[in-house]
Design an enzyme around this catalytic site. Structure first.
Site, PDB file in Angstrom:
ATOM      1  N   HIS A  14      -8.337   8.630  -3.507  1.00 35.79           N
ATOM      2  CA  HIS A  14      -8.807   7.303  -3.876  1.00 35.79           C
ATOM      3  C   HIS A  14      -9.954   7.344  -4.880  1.00 35.79           C
ATOM      4  CE1 HIS A  14      -6.599   6.421  -0.137  1.00 35.79           C
ATOM      5  NE2 HIS A  14      -6.319   5.285  -0.745  1.00 35.79           N
ATOM      6  N   CYS A  61       4.179  24.803  -8.677  1.00 34.94           N
ATOM      7  CA  CYS A  61       3.799  23.417  -8.454  1.00 34.94           C
ATOM      8  C   CYS A  61       4.648  22.507  -9.334  1.00 34.94           C
ATOM      9  CB  CYS A  61       2.320  23.234  -8.784  1.00 34.94           C
ATOM     10  SG  CYS A  61       1.729  21.539  -8.603  1.00 34.94           S
ATOM     11  N   TYR A  65       6.870  13.174  -5.777  1.00 33.83           N
ATOM     12  CA  TYR A  65       7.740  14.302  -6.100  1.00 33.83           C
ATOM     13  C   TYR A  65       9.188  13.863  -6.324  1.00 33.83           C
ATOM     14  CZ  TYR A  65       3.627  16.949  -4.909  1.00 33.83           C
ATOM     15  OH  TYR A  65       2.346  17.438  -4.885  1.00 33.83           O
ATOM     16  N   ARG A  84      -2.486  24.876  -3.735  1.00 34.72           N
ATOM     17  CA  ARG A  84      -2.239  23.429  -3.853  1.00 34.72           C
ATOM     18  C   ARG A  84      -2.346  22.802  -2.471  1.00 34.72           C
ATOM     19  NH1 ARG A  84      -2.696  18.878  -4.416  1.00 34.72           N
ATOM     20  NH2 ARG A  84      -1.262  17.351  -5.298  1.00 34.72           N
ATOM     21  N   HIS A  99       0.846  -1.197   0.000  1.00 39.34           N
ATOM     22  CA  HIS A  99       0.000   0.000   0.000  1.00 39.34           C
ATOM     23  C   HIS A  99       0.881   1.246   0.000  1.00 39.34           C
ATOM     24  CE1 HIS A  99      -2.710   2.980   2.203  1.00 39.34           C
ATOM     25  NE2 HIS A  99      -3.238   2.814   1.005  1.00 39.34           N
TER      26      HIS A  99
END
Length: 581
Positions: free
Chosen positions: A128, A267, A423, A224, A103
């Site tokens: 999700h 971003c 990232y 963001r 997970h």
């Protein structure tokens, strides 16, 4: 006393989540959480009672206690083969016993949902709802609930499902006037093109021109979020190792000197929509994440205190032995935000948004890393991290932690999911999250040279002036403090590039010495062939920038493709219509 925590050599569980698949804990992939995934086809599955689902929670609790005691997410290999660990979604029952090992958000987090419904957790972790997540879950389906058990479960969950974890987010009013909203829960929005332009009353010499405002107005700065905004914002004090500083202390100029810096906040996924469009044209996998255009970027004057000064006040001195470990590895400064997920009575203490940068970077006063409390002369808004936000000029926005409440020097990078399993730019050979090993890639800090056209807008009809030219304007930026050497624009397919004539850089920073600000530019380019009188013709405008180190934006054709669509910096193209004079 200097403060350092050491985790090197400890197994913090990152290896268990490095092989991340498409059931990702990455909010960048999240549409509005109010969108429900499609129901699974469960007609051929055997009936499993709600009591059996709940009984599996005992196994999960035992395993969770063990993992918590050992502070790890590494699950024993026999889990899943010995016992079933069940969850429900809608009327379907799923066995996650094997899946918990991989997970992406860690085994301990998903175990909290074991033995019950997953819906309350999905309301908090809105990512999700992303396409593909339900398909992964469907592979784990083992049964379905009876109609009576579904009714019983829905009755029990009614209050939890009615509650909204994002209910205390700031009231945003007519935010869509200035921002293009990509998701509301969590809230993510970028500046509309016209919001980045100077207002006409600010232009004295040429009221018909379309120039970018060099400093982005606060209401046009993109937003963001990964999680709900903390109620009331961040705390009134910040922990720095064993020390604690009140916000008032940091703002007291008799205790800390003030510092201001103009710096671009961008971003990591800015311009991803272009990467997604290019991927479809080249039949590559669609880069995962929100379809940011060219407005997830802003140039702001930030005000606060140097992080280096705060660290020194807490006992960290810029000595070589402090910035590296005994075996030569970089030490890091970890930042933890106050945006912590909650599901029911459970507070996800390890689910905070966090990030880190090298300690060497933090102590370098020329890097101008701030603990900031003002932007463009005004206090930080709740949306942008009130009361304190970390500002890392030249670095991707993913490291600019909002609502920061804890700073710590450590041997390792932040354990936050967004530092460890997101990232980071994956190799082009990685085509699915199942193949991704984030731990093998360096954390993203600086960003590549990039530029974009803001005027004219996509699809706009532009009229050439008497000399047959059209006006084009936009921004250019290179991370890590590199200045922009020049910007070039082309029009049509003749391959001729025209250097932008009007270029504005930060007057306080020499181009050769670098700049944390962006470069704004405006120019006029000749139409290759004017449309016939009264007609229109499509034109394609392109822009590219070169930084002072000689780096230039690449052409398209998949050169920038990566699975997460991060740092797309191909030559920017904009299609418009040219009207006849």
């Amino acid at each position: 006393m200097p403060f350092v925590t050491s985790r090197r050599g400890d197994d913090d569980g990152s290896s268990a989540t490095a092989k991340a698949d498409s059931l990702s804990s990455n909010d960048d992939d999240a549409p509005d959480s109010t969108t429900s995934p499609p129901r699974s086809s469960s007609s051929r599955l055997p009936t499993i009672s709600l009591d059996e689902v709940r009984a599996s929670r005992a196994v999960a609790i035992t395993l969770l206690a063990r993992l918590e005691a050992e502070d790890t997410d590494v699950v024993p290999t026999d889990v899943g083969s010995k016992h079933r660990i069940l969850i429900t979604h809608d009327d379907v029952v799923y066995d996650i016993g094997e899946f918990i090992k991989n997970h992406p958000g860690g085994a301990r987090r998903i175990l909290r949902a074991a033995g019950g419904a997953v819906e309350p957790f999905w309301k908090m972790y809105a990512q999700h709802s992303a396409p593909g997540v339900r398909a992964v879950l469907d592979e784990l389906a083992v049964g379905r609930l009876s109609t009576s058990d579904v009714a019983k479960l829905q009755e029990e969950l009614a209050q939890e499902l009615e509650s909204d974890p994002f209910a205390n987010d700031p009231k945003r009013g007519n935010v869509e006037e200035k921002l293009l909203v990509h998701s509301y829960k969590p809230f993510n929005a970028e500046a509309r093109a016209e919001s980045l332009l100077l207002q006409q009353h600010d232009i004295d010499d040429d009221p018909a021109s379309h120039r970018l405002a060099f400093v982005t107005p606060n209401d046009a700065v993109y937003v963001r979020h990964h999680l709900p905004v903390p109620v009331g914002g961040g705390p009134t004090s910040i922990a720095v190792g064993e020390c604690r500083f009140d916000v008032a202390d940091l703002m007291d100029e008799s205790k800390f000197r003030r510092h201001r810096v103009k710096a671009v906040l961008q971003c990591s996924g800015n311009r991803r929509s272009e990467a997604q469009r290019e991927a479809r044209e080249l039949e590559l996998p669609d880069p995962q994440g929100l379809p940011w255009k060219q407005g997830a970027i802003a140039n702001v004057e930030w005000e606060g205190v140097l992080l280096a000064d705060v660290l020194r006040a807490a006992g960290v001195v810029p000595e070589k032995k402090m910035v590296t470990t005994n075996d030569g590895y970089e030490r890091h400064v970890q930042f933890a935000g106050a945006d912590v997920p909650r599901v029911g009575d459970w507070k996800d203490e390890t689910g905070f948004y966090g990030a880190s940068i090298p300690l060497r970077h933090a102590l370098d006063v020329n890097r101008e890393v701030l603990v900031a409390f003002r932007m463009n002369g005004e206090p930080l808004s709740m949306e942008h991290g009130y009361p304190l936000r970390i500002i890392v000029p030249g670095c991707t926005g993913a490291r600019w932690v909002k609502w920061v409440e804890r700073i710590e020097v450590a041997d390792d990078e932040s354990p936050s999911f967004w530092q460890q399993n997101d990232y980071r730019i994956l190799p082009g050979s990685v085509r699915t999250r199942a193949d991704a090993d984030f731990s093998a890639m360096p954390a993203l800090n600086g960003t590549p040279v990039s530029s974009a056209i803001i005027w004219p807008p996509e699809g706009a009809t532009v009229s050439p002036s008497e000399d047959g030219t059209v006006e084009v304007s936009g921004w250019a930026h290179a991370g890590s403090g590199r200045g922009i050497a020049y910007v070039e624009v082309s029009i049509g397919s003749d391959g001729v590039w025209h250097q932008a004539e009007e270029v504005r850089r930060d007057a306080d920073q020499d181009m050769r010495g670098g700049s944390f600000s962006w470069t704004t530019w405006r120019t006029r380019v000749p139409l290759p062939a004017a449309p016939s009188k009264g007609g229109e013709g499509e034109i394609v405008l392109r822009v590219r920038a070169r930084d002072v180190d000689g780096n230039v934006q690449p052409d398209a054709n998949g050169a920038c493709w990566n699975l997460r669509g991060l740092c797309f910096n191909g030559v920017h193209a904009r299609r418009c219509n040219a009207a006849a004079p």
